[in-house]
Design an enzyme around this catalytic site. Sequence first.
Site, PDB file in Angstrom:
ATOM      1  N   GLU A 187      -4.662  -0.761  -1.347  1.00  0.00           N
ATOM      2  CA  GLU A 187      -3.859   0.242  -0.313  1.00  0.00           C
ATOM      3  C   GLU A 187      -3.004   1.170  -0.683  1.00  0.00           C
ATOM      4  O   GLU A 187      -2.292   1.214  -1.970  1.00  0.00           O
ATOM      5  CB  GLU A 187      -3.102  -1.075   0.179  1.00  0.00           C
ATOM      6  CG  GLU A 187      -2.038  -0.575   1.457  1.00  0.00           C
ATOM      7  CD  GLU A 187      -1.392  -1.851   2.155  1.00  0.00           C
ATOM      8  OE1 GLU A 187      -1.760  -3.003   2.309  1.00  0.00           O
ATOM      9  OE2 GLU A 187      -0.109  -1.641   2.360  1.00  0.00           O
ATOM     10  N   ASP A 202       0.034   3.692   0.853  1.00  0.00           N
ATOM     11  CA  ASP A 202       0.997   3.536   1.905  1.00  0.00           C
ATOM     12  C   ASP A 202       1.917   4.660   2.288  1.00  0.00           C
ATOM     13  O   ASP A 202       2.467   5.274   1.343  1.00  0.00           O
ATOM     14  CB  ASP A 202       1.900   2.432   1.706  1.00  0.00           C
ATOM     15  CG  ASP A 202       1.305   1.144   1.861  1.00  0.00           C
ATOM     16  OD1 ASP A 202       0.348   0.898   2.699  1.00  0.00           O
ATOM     17  OD2 ASP A 202       1.691   0.114   1.224  1.00  0.00           O
ATOM     18  N   GLU A 259       5.409   4.726   4.546  1.00  0.00           N
ATOM     19  CA  GLU A 259       6.053   3.569   5.399  1.00  0.00           C
ATOM     20  C   GLU A 259       7.434   4.317   5.511  1.00  0.00           C
ATOM     21  O   GLU A 259       8.189   4.523   4.645  1.00  0.00           O
ATOM     22  CB  GLU A 259       6.252   2.295   4.690  1.00  0.00           C
ATOM     23  CG  GLU A 259       5.005   1.545   4.622  1.00  0.00           C
ATOM     24  CD  GLU A 259       5.022   0.051   4.149  1.00  0.00           C
ATOM     25  OE1 GLU A 259       4.522  -0.714   5.032  1.00  0.00           O
ATOM     26  OE2 GLU A 259       5.959  -0.392   3.207  1.00  0.00           O
ATOM     27  N   ARG A 266       4.679  -0.782  -6.802  1.00  0.00           N
ATOM     28  CA  ARG A 266       4.693   0.413  -7.178  1.00  0.00           C
ATOM     29  C   ARG A 266       5.370   1.258  -6.304  1.00  0.00           C
ATOM     30  O   ARG A 266       4.921   2.457  -5.806  1.00  0.00           O
ATOM     31  CB  ARG A 266       3.292   1.027  -7.493  1.00  0.00           C
ATOM     32  CG  ARG A 266       2.417   0.178  -8.489  1.00  0.00           C
ATOM     33  CD  ARG A 266       1.284   0.940  -8.899  1.00  0.00           C
ATOM     34  NE  ARG A 266       0.386   0.318  -9.953  1.00  0.00           N
ATOM     35  CZ  ARG A 266      -0.760  -0.589  -9.567  1.00  0.00           C
ATOM     36  NH1 ARG A 266      -1.087  -0.672  -8.405  1.00  0.00           N
ATOM     37  NH2 ARG A 266      -1.298  -0.931 -10.703  1.00  0.00           N
TER      38      ARG A 266
END
Length: 283
Positions: free
Chosen positions: A102, A104, A106, A130
């Site tokens: 994944e 991201d 956000e 991370r």
Amino acid sequence: MDSLVLCLFVILLVASAGDTSAAEDVPWSQNYVILYGQEHIQLLNQEKECQISIDQISGSGFRSLKTFNSGFFGIRMKLPNKDTTGIITTFYLRSHTENHDELDFEFLGTNETQPYLLHTNVFTNGKGDREERIALWFDPTEDFHDYQLLWNQHQVVWFVDGTPIRVFKNNANIGVGYPVQAMQIEATIWSGSWAGEPNWSQAPFQAHYQRFEIDGCSAQNNTIASSECNSPTFSWNGEKYWNLDSQQQRAYGNVRQKYLVYDYCSVGSKPPPECQNNQLNYP
Ligand SMILES: *[C@@H]1O[C@H](CO)[C@@H](O)[C@H](O)[C@H]1NC(C)=O
Ligand SMILES: *[C@@H]1O[C@H](CO)[C@@H](O)[C@H](O)[C@H]1NC(C)=O
Ligand SMILES: *[C@@H]1O[C@H](CO)[C@@H](O)[C@H](O)[C@H]1NC(C)=O
């Protein structure tokens, strides 16, 4: 005949993939479907814009029809302009596998005392932890801005309006996981109690998205071998995209110096091995 068609195809491919910053305008439903919260999703302006919202009943989100194995993925976003404490607005790539990969973007909610923070993360083979956070240098609720993820065999780069804000190099040679699984694009609005309690009296919270063209390579259903998605016929795999160029490195250094507010590499006594490599390249 076949080679002529292939040749034209390659020319078209290179021509269209080379210009990833152009505001391509395809209708949402050409590339995306509802992920959840159908009642909270609205298509506007002949599907050139998608509004997703959240209230106390439900959040919502959409996803790409296809999964991808490489690409230079972008979208335009305008965030909800209210007290969005506890509301998280996203754009990311993920695999739907047990030990998932994944990448991201956000956006953590904002209020009078807390400006919007952009939180990024990387999961490889199910392992995350991370996190990085930057404070944005503009108000993301006032207008649309470009958010992009470059993903090839050499690096993952997060861009905000063309400026690199994070780099995750392929450090597989020193045992660091790198995303390799087919991923789909998702965009959601949701609430996480870890991010604070939303003020529901201000709901619905609405996020707007534009630009639904996808510059990615899909090997889904064996349409092509997944290794083909690493081929330099796709512009984002070309040498130009293996490292940041010197101008991008300067811009990246500037962002890290001025806007980085949290970096997992700076916490704890023994940072993971990729930290040193990523920082050596981009002081
Ligand atoms: C503003 O947001 C911060 C961070 O999420 C939170 O700790 C704080 O309680 C919020 N303030 C208000 C007035 O909601
Ligand atoms: C929630 O929003 C309402 C309406 O804007 C406001 O009157 C109220 O003070 C807010 N509550 C908190 C805890 O911030
Ligand atoms: C892949 O195959 C599945 C069923 O095997 C089908 O539902 C899906 O639409 C196909 N995806 C693409 C992109 O062709």
